[in-house]
Design a protein around this motif. Sequence first.
Motif, PDB file in Angstrom:
ATOM      1  N   ARG A  11       0.939  -1.269   0.180  1.00 38.64           N
ATOM      2  CA  ARG A  11      -0.067   0.012   0.042  1.00 38.64           C
ATOM      3  C   ARG A  11       0.801   1.271  -0.073  1.00 38.64           C
ATOM      4  O   ARG A  11       0.571   2.256  -0.473  1.00 38.64           O
ATOM      5  CB  ARG A  11      -1.139   0.004   1.206  1.00 38.64           C
ATOM      6  N   GLU A  83      -1.719   4.120   8.100  1.00 36.77           N
ATOM      7  CA  GLU A  83      -1.725   2.744   8.490  1.00 36.77           C
ATOM      8  C   GLU A  83      -0.541   2.609   9.314  1.00 36.77           C
ATOM      9  O   GLU A  83       0.470   2.053   8.783  1.00 36.77           O
ATOM     10  CB  GLU A  83      -1.865   1.984   7.375  1.00 36.77           C
ATOM     11  N   HIS A 109      -7.693  -4.229   1.332  1.00 39.82           N
ATOM     12  CA  HIS A 109      -7.970  -2.941   1.344  1.00 39.82           C
ATOM     13  C   HIS A 109      -8.867  -2.689  -0.154  1.00 39.82           C
ATOM     14  O   HIS A 109      -9.442  -1.683  -0.230  1.00 39.82           O
ATOM     15  CB  HIS A 109      -6.578  -1.959   0.965  1.00 39.82           C
TER      16      HIS A 109
END
Length: 284
Positions: A11, A83, A109
């Motif tokens: 991510r 995060e 996600h």
Amino acid sequence: MAPSTPLPTARRRRLGTELRRLRERADMSATEAGAQLGATQSRISNIEAGRYGVSADRVRTLARIYDCSDQSLVEALAGMTGERKRGWWEEYRELLPASLLDLAEVEHHATAIRVSQVINIPGLLQTADYARAIFREAVPELVPHEVEHRISHRIKRQAVLYHENPPTYTAIIHEAALRMQFGGKAATKSQLSHLIAMSERENVTVVIIPFDGTAFPSAGHGIDCFHGPIPQLDTILLDTAHNGTFIDAAAQLDRCRLVLNRMEGVALKPALSRDLIHDIAESI
């Protein structure tokens, strides 16, 4: 900003990639961007490589520096920050290839998932016995504890379909995958029964391309499409016998979406697909 990490997550790497694309569209060097942000060139480079975290406010500031007027993109990128909690997949960091951890993170996600498979049942719909039979056929051969680590990782990945607000999941499967008896007849019948049960979940759609269906493109490998909050942040996994490859370039995303659309277009409708799965299970 958060401290650096030697192992950037999938991510964070994707966020860095998108920030680099914005900078390059603005025809600005990392040195120039750093000067306007009040940071060094190396800081910008590390953010873009995913080695450094970045706050939502700084993402918005960089977007202004890059003259990005697409507010939906800016807010989607801002939403990818912050995060801090380690995902469950990190417990497998020293046990499995990093690509499998990236896969679990991307699935976690995703707002929606669409996959295609020709020979195997998709991983999120596999039973443990079926998965074990698949992993035992790996080349080079996996030792027993490696097989068990991969099975437990695969089963934990499946929890994404049972969340309170799970992603919609569409599986496009060729009839060939239904007839491949990985693990023998009993394991195959159990797998097909599980597939029928999963297809009845509200967030899961299973469609089958029958043997007597028309031709379709890209039959040689599986495609997994993970939808982001906006289409620009979708991610594609090309699943080959050698390794999985993540792609996110706009032209490649468009091509793979078209392939999935065409495959889904020649598949049976969900109810007819469920009937075919049941008939094959009964014939084994």
